[in-house]
Scaffold this motif. Structure first.
Motif, PDB file in Angstrom:
ATOM      1  N   UNK A   1       0.840  -1.212   0.000  1.00 12.51           N
ATOM      2  CA  UNK A   1       0.000   0.000   0.000  1.00 12.51           C
ATOM      3  C   UNK A   1       0.868   1.252   0.000  1.00 12.51           C
ATOM      4  N   UNK A   2       1.897   1.259   0.825  1.00 17.20           N
ATOM      5  CA  UNK A   2       2.780   2.428   0.888  1.00 17.20           C
ATOM      6  C   UNK A   2       3.485   2.670  -0.448  1.00 17.20           C
ATOM      7  N   UNK A   3       3.907   1.599  -1.113  1.00 14.60           N
ATOM      8  CA  UNK A   3       4.609   1.732  -2.393  1.00 14.60           C
ATOM      9  C   UNK A   3       3.692   2.275  -3.495  1.00 14.60           C
ATOM     10  N   UNK A   4       2.380   2.087  -3.346  1.00 19.88           N
ATOM     11  CA  UNK A   4       1.412   2.524  -4.352  1.00 19.88           C
ATOM     12  C   UNK A   4       0.583   3.718  -3.867  1.00 19.88           C
ATOM     13  N   UNK A   5       1.055   4.409  -2.860  1.00 24.20           N
ATOM     14  CA  UNK A   5       0.283   5.503  -2.259  1.00 24.20           C
ATOM     15  C   UNK A   5      -0.167   6.533  -3.293  1.00 24.20           C
ATOM     16  N   UNK A   6       0.694   6.847  -4.245  1.00 27.24           N
ATOM     17  CA  UNK A   6       0.336   7.855  -5.245  1.00 27.24           C
ATOM     18  C   UNK A   6      -0.803   7.373  -6.142  1.00 27.24           C
ATOM     19  N   UNK A   7      -0.793   6.114  -6.536  1.00 24.45           N
ATOM     20  CA  UNK A   7      -1.854   5.584  -7.405  1.00 24.45           C
ATOM     21  C   UNK A   7      -3.147   5.307  -6.643  1.00 24.45           C
ATOM     22  N   UNK A   8      -3.059   5.086  -5.358  1.00 20.40           N
ATOM     23  CA  UNK A   8      -4.244   4.822  -4.546  1.00 20.40           C
ATOM     24  C   UNK A   8      -4.928   6.110  -4.085  1.00 20.40           C
ATOM     25  N   UNK A   9      -4.205   7.211  -4.125  1.00 23.58           N
ATOM     26  CA  UNK A   9      -4.692   8.476  -3.574  1.00 23.58           C
ATOM     27  C   UNK A   9      -6.032   8.920  -4.156  1.00 23.58           C
ATOM     28  N   UNK A  10      -6.293   8.686  -5.399  1.00 22.55           N
ATOM     29  CA  UNK A  10      -7.522   9.149  -6.024  1.00 22.55           C
ATOM     30  C   UNK A  10      -8.698   8.201  -5.876  1.00 22.55           C
ATOM     31  N   UNK A  11      -8.518   7.124  -5.126  1.00 24.15           N
ATOM     32  CA  UNK A  11      -9.566   6.107  -4.988  1.00 24.15           C
ATOM     33  C   UNK A  11     -10.209   6.157  -3.609  1.00 24.15           C
ATOM     34  N   UNK A  12     -11.403   5.592  -3.521  1.00 21.36           N
ATOM     35  CA  UNK A  12     -12.123   5.450  -2.263  1.00 21.36           C
ATOM     36  C   UNK A  12     -11.468   4.306  -1.500  1.00 21.36           C
ATOM     37  N   UNK A  13     -10.691   4.649  -0.451  1.00 15.26           N
ATOM     38  CA  UNK A  13      -9.939   3.617   0.255  1.00 15.26           C
ATOM     39  C   UNK A  13      -9.949   3.867   1.747  1.00 15.26           C
ATOM     40  N   UNK A  14     -10.199   2.789   2.490  1.00 16.16           N
ATOM     41  CA  UNK A  14     -10.053   2.813   3.942  1.00 16.16           C
ATOM     42  C   UNK A  14      -8.661   2.319   4.278  1.00 16.16           C
ATOM     43  N   UNK A  15      -8.469   1.832   5.493  1.00 14.27           N
ATOM     44  CA  UNK A  15      -7.148   1.376   5.921  1.00 14.27           C
ATOM     45  C   UNK A  15      -6.592   0.312   4.973  1.00 14.27           C
ATOM     46  N   UNK A  16      -7.381  -0.698   4.660  1.00 18.07           N
ATOM     47  CA  UNK A  16      -6.913  -1.773   3.780  1.00 18.07           C
ATOM     48  C   UNK A  16      -7.902  -2.087   2.664  1.00 18.07           C
ATOM     49  N   UNK A  17      -8.995  -1.362   2.601  1.00 22.71           N
ATOM     50  CA  UNK A  17     -10.083  -1.681   1.676  1.00 22.71           C
ATOM     51  C   UNK A  17     -10.209  -0.628   0.582  1.00 22.71           C
ATOM     52  N   UNK A  18     -10.061  -1.088  -0.639  1.00 23.31           N
ATOM     53  CA  UNK A  18     -10.257  -0.253  -1.822  1.00 23.31           C
ATOM     54  C   UNK A  18     -11.661  -0.542  -2.331  1.00 23.31           C
TER      55      UNK A  18
END
Length: 118
Positions: free
Chosen positions: A72-89
């Motif tokens: 998750x940390x390695x993909x933080x930039x790509x995950x930033x624009x998504x609806x995400x909780x602690x571990x749930x996309x």
């Protein structure tokens, strides 16, 4: 219940997206064991005891659980624009599931080797 039965029980409007998600998991997580835990499909690394990946058909969305904080940390930039909780996309629209992102997350999980899950 197994994953095939889980898919068959899912609403038809989401079944295609869920089946594609399962196919990605099987392809990108070689050697991982597929099963059902906590009422959803999970994937456990060979020799592991905890699921590193899971997904579910929820009432309002399709959820993808990424339990590896390092990935998750390695993909933080790509995950930033998504609806995400602690571990749930979460994907509210099955037609807008970002399968390219999910494939990359799965591949990174498999390549990361054994590690801690949240």
């Amino acid at each position: 219940m197994d994953v095939t039965a889980y898919l068959e029980a899912a609403p038809e409007a989401r079944r295609t997206a869920l089946a594609r998600l399962r196919e990605l998991c099987v392809t990108e997580l070689p050697g991982f064991e597929e099963g059902i835990a906590y009422g959803m499909p999970v994937y456990v690394r060979p020799g592991g005891t905890e699921a590193e990946i899971a997904w579910a058909d929820q009432k309002q969305y399709i959820s993808f659980y990424l339990m590896r904080t390092d990935v998750r940390d390695a993909f933080a930039d790509r995950l930033a624009g998504h609806d995400m909780g602690k571990a749930c996309l979460r994907f509210r629209n099955p037609a807008k599931v970002d399968f390219d992102l999910l494939r990359d997350l799965l591949h990174a999980t498999a390549q990361a080797g054994p590690g801690g899950v949240c």
